[in-house]
Scaffold this motif. Structure first.
Motif, PDB file in Angstrom:
ATOM      1  N   THR A 233      34.890  -6.894 -83.791  1.00 36.96           N
ATOM      2  CA  THR A 233      35.556  -8.127 -84.443  1.00 36.96           C
ATOM      3  C   THR A 233      35.295  -9.413 -83.742  1.00 36.96           C
ATOM      4  OG1 THR A 233      37.172  -6.554 -85.594  1.00 36.96           O
ATOM      5  CG2 THR A 233      37.573  -9.135 -85.685  1.00 36.96           C
TER       6      THR A 233
ATOM      7  N   SER B 279      40.491  -7.917 -87.968  1.00 41.07           N
ATOM      8  CA  SER B 279      40.142  -6.673 -88.496  1.00 41.07           C
ATOM      9  C   SER B 279      41.249  -6.588 -89.898  1.00 41.07           C
ATOM     10  CB  SER B 279      40.341  -5.585 -87.693  1.00 41.07           C
ATOM     11  OG  SER B 279      39.379  -5.477 -86.902  1.00 41.07           O
TER      12      SER B 279
ATOM     13  N   ASP C  79      35.172  -3.296 -92.821  1.00 41.70           N
ATOM     14  CA  ASP C  79      35.702  -2.324 -92.024  1.00 41.70           C
ATOM     15  C   ASP C  79      36.177  -1.052 -92.426  1.00 41.70           C
ATOM     16  OD1 ASP C  79      37.361  -1.079 -90.042  1.00 41.70           O
ATOM     17  OD2 ASP C  79      37.933  -3.060 -88.919  1.00 41.70           O
TER      18      ASP C  79
ATOM     19  N   GLU D 230      31.864  -2.931 -89.636  1.00 46.58           N
ATOM     20  CA  GLU D 230      32.385  -2.173 -88.349  1.00 46.58           C
ATOM     21  C   GLU D 230      32.540  -0.609 -88.717  1.00 46.58           C
ATOM     22  OE1 GLU D 230      35.735  -4.034 -86.221  1.00 46.58           O
ATOM     23  OE2 GLU D 230      35.590  -5.740 -87.228  1.00 46.58           O
TER      24      GLU D 230
HETATM   25 MG    MG Z   1      37.832  -4.565 -85.496  1.00 46.65          MG
END
Ligand code: MG
Ligand code: ADP
Length: 158
Positions: A44, A64, A83, A111
């Motif tokens: 992040t 995040s 994410d 991510e």
């Molecule tokens: Mg993260």
């Protein structure tokens, strides 16, 4: 076309952000950045830098996402922050709209991209992040695709 892997060490979160900013500023067209690495490895943090390099206004602070799996930020190109930490199976990738944003002319930073099945991404930059010590991280970057290779070459020369 796959590049050699390059390794970059950072010794503070600021340095990681700065590296992200350089990467972001080198992006000229739709690009996918696939990030992997444990919780706290700095994914992040790197994306915060990328957002600066894409001229996302400073009032947007990237964290995040807790419930949302995709957040969008305005910049020179739209930035999608994905994410996948909580993703359960590959079918839900459809539900969260991942395939829709892959069609858009934006930058997609993912991510936990290692949760994606192989082959979903063809041209992208892979960045694996590893914890070294409290303030030190190692980043392993590999480019897949011509323009992605080009970007990594430029990154090494600035
Ligand atoms: Mg993260
Ligand atoms: P992830 O998204 O991979 O879970 P975060 O970026 O949310 O990781 O968190 C990384 C944490 O580690 C932050 O608290 C950050 O300040 C800290 N940190 C310390 N040193 C570094 C570094 N060199 N690079 C990135 N983050 C670092």
């Amino acid at each position: 076309m796959t590049s050699d892997q390059i390794q970059i060490a950072t010794t503070s979160s600021k340095q990681t952000q700065h590296l992200g900013q350089k990467i972001g500023s080198l992006i000229r067209s739709a690009t996918i950045i696939a990030l992997s690495g444990d919780l706290g490895s700095g994914k992040t943090t790197l994306i915060q830098g990328i957002s600066r390099g894409l001229d996302v206004p400073a009032e947007y602070y990237i964290t995040s996402p807790t419930y949302t799996l995709i957040n969008q930020y305005p910049g020179r190109l739209p930035l999608f922050h994905v994410d996948l930490y909580r993703i359960e199976d590959s079918e839900s990738l459809h539900d969260i709209g991942l395939y829709d944003i892959l069609q858009e002319n934006g930058v997609i930073a993912i991510e936990w991209a290692d949760k994606l099945d192989g082959g979903i991404l063809t041209e992208y930059i892979s960045i694996a992040m590893a914890f070294v010590s409290d303030d030190s991280r190692k980043l392993f970057l590999t480019a897949y695709g011509l323009k992605e290779n080009d970007l990594l070459k430029k990154l090494q020369s600035v």
